[in-house]
Design a protein around this motif. Sequence first.
Motif, mmCIF file in Angstrom:
data_model
loop_
_atom_site.group_PDB
_atom_site.id
_atom_site.type_symbol
_atom_site.label_atom_id
_atom_site.label_comp_id
_atom_site.label_asym_id
_atom_site.label_seq_id
_atom_site.Cartn_x
_atom_site.Cartn_y
_atom_site.Cartn_z
ATOM 1 N N VAL A 1 0.690 -1.134 -0.105
ATOM 2 C CA VAL A 1 0.031 0.122 -0.086
ATOM 3 C C VAL A 1 0.960 1.238 -0.008
ATOM 4 O O VAL A 1 0.413 2.185 -0.868
ATOM 5 N N LYS B 1 1.204 4.302 -2.938
ATOM 6 C CA LYS B 1 0.863 5.764 -2.614
ATOM 7 C C LYS B 1 2.346 6.560 -2.907
ATOM 8 O O LYS B 1 2.181 7.655 -3.353
ATOM 9 N N GLU C 1 -3.406 5.942 -7.650
ATOM 10 C CA GLU C 1 -4.696 6.222 -6.888
ATOM 11 C C GLU C 1 -5.689 5.248 -7.160
ATOM 12 O O GLU C 1 -6.559 5.087 -6.149
ATOM 13 N N LYS C 2 -5.770 4.419 -7.863
ATOM 14 C CA LYS C 2 -6.765 3.181 -8.007
ATOM 15 C C LYS C 2 -5.990 1.972 -8.619
ATOM 16 O O LYS C 2 -5.341 1.854 -9.487
ATOM 17 N N ASN D 1 -11.043 -4.083 -8.436
ATOM 18 C CA ASN D 1 -11.501 -4.026 -6.874
ATOM 19 C C ASN D 1 -12.401 -5.126 -6.592
ATOM 20 O O ASN D 1 -12.976 -5.439 -5.633
ATOM 21 N N ARG E 1 -7.156 -1.784 6.344
ATOM 22 C CA ARG E 1 -8.813 -1.202 6.565
ATOM 23 C C ARG E 1 -9.115 -0.206 5.722
ATOM 24 O O ARG E 1 -10.051 -0.065 4.936
ATOM 25 N N LYS E 2 -8.595 1.003 5.790
ATOM 26 C CA LYS E 2 -8.612 2.135 5.167
ATOM 27 C C LYS E 2 -8.543 2.265 3.803
ATOM 28 O O LYS E 2 -9.181 2.444 2.940
ATOM 29 N N PHE E 3 -7.222 1.291 3.222
ATOM 30 C CA PHE E 3 -6.950 1.188 1.901
ATOM 31 C C PHE E 3 -8.138 0.468 1.325
ATOM 32 O O PHE E 3 -8.664 0.718 0.390
ATOM 33 N N LYS F 1 -11.323 0.332 2.252
ATOM 34 C CA LYS F 1 -12.630 1.020 1.961
ATOM 35 C C LYS F 1 -12.024 2.109 0.833
ATOM 36 O O LYS F 1 -13.236 2.381 0.176
ATOM 37 N N GLU F 2 -11.124 2.696 0.837
ATOM 38 C CA GLU F 2 -10.781 3.713 -0.105
ATOM 39 C C GLU F 2 -10.945 3.183 -1.659
ATOM 40 O O GLU F 2 -11.461 3.706 -2.616
ATOM 41 N N GLN F 3 -10.463 1.886 -2.063
ATOM 42 C CA GLN F 3 -10.378 0.996 -3.050
ATOM 43 C C GLN F 3 -11.545 0.200 -3.417
ATOM 44 O O GLN F 3 -11.708 -0.034 -4.397
ATOM 45 N N GLY F 4 -12.723 0.243 -2.410
ATOM 46 C CA GLY F 4 -13.900 -0.556 -2.832
ATOM 47 C C GLY F 4 -13.291 -2.059 -2.603
ATOM 48 O O GLY F 4 -14.194 -2.607 -3.756
#
Length: 425
Positions: free
Chosen positions: A43, A47, A52-53, A57, A84-86, A88-91
Amino acid sequence: MAMTLAEKILAKASGNKTVAPGDIVMAKIETAMAHDITGPLTVNTLKNEGIEKVWDNEEKITILFDHQIPADSITAAENHALLRKFVKEQGIKNFYDIREGVCHQVLPEKGHVLPGTVAVGADSHTCTYGAFGTFATGIGSTDMAAVFATGELWFKVPETLYFNVSGKLNDFVTSKDVILKIIGEVGFDGATYKAAQYGGETVEEMSISSRMTMSNMAIEMGAKAGLIEPDVKTTYFIKRAMQKHGTTRPYTALKGDEDAKFEETYEIEVNDLEPLFACPHAVDNVKTAREVAGRPIDQVFIGSCTNGRVEDLRAAINIIDQHGGIADDVRVVVTPASREVMLEAINEGIIQKFYEYGCVVTNPSCSACMGALYGILGPNEVGVATSNRNFRGREGSLESEVYLASPITAAACAVKGELIDPRDL
């Protein structure tokens, strides 16, 4: 041009009609996995590179927590939060938090591993998926960042070593003994960057769980992948996994050509194979159980992505049950490989019996295999484990010793309190 199974998969994944050993190909990835230890670097690399994507996913990326679950340190908790944040951000759809178990058991169970495709994982034992006719291999976290970004990765097409396993396994002898025999013969580096392919009548008779044990330990002789050609057992397993978990991904199972050329063929005859140990401190230091019998032990670990499935737990508890329990001065740590395995073992009464006999049963995880969560060995302690590595410090102190064995042999050692051939109980 005739091709091996590994060559056929890499040809298909790279859009080539044929490939040959030594060719460099850019292959499309069907399954990509990172876990709580390797995922954070992946991750952070994405970054740092301004990606960004992720490329997919919905189906092809899986992130799973299994090494440090529940979090056993502030660092582990931070890593979990980052991932967990990653997610959610990436779906990312395929995310399994602390509740599911070991990645190499969970991914096949949930239908994420497909025959005839290329799978990569940021974990060396990703080769386990080769049991399903998948070219599966471990890669580094930064390579995984490239996969997450593009869905592709380059490979050098490997030579293939073929292991023709023939004969009938005797009582108390399992696929773990077969793979230890192979590694003892080939050596820890004898298959470096080769594809190891297992076949023959003995492998055909093995369950999927037993085949996974064989493929899991291909990396212990340096192999890039450990492949078994898919058959009706494979099809049944994949179909059941997809139906159970609501996944529907198309795939084409492949087999190598009959006249394909292997770099070398090994004839492994198992009619007279005995229970084996991989002795300290190398997985290719293989000896028969009777050669080392009598050494007192302190702990037995039954579990891991090598031997933490229901058939393994069932075999172990049968030995313990038949002989009335475990030795008073031996600790026994039991770790089912997944929640699904745990639930099935609970329904069969296996877990209750382990508890009744004084064993410690942990949540599904990597557990004692990585020497950081449960079952750490102290200085001068001796352990028997059904896992895949026994180098110094793998399960705790650098001054401890680990003997690798099948669940049957490990359980026999727990009963006796020392190294023993299960036939001699």
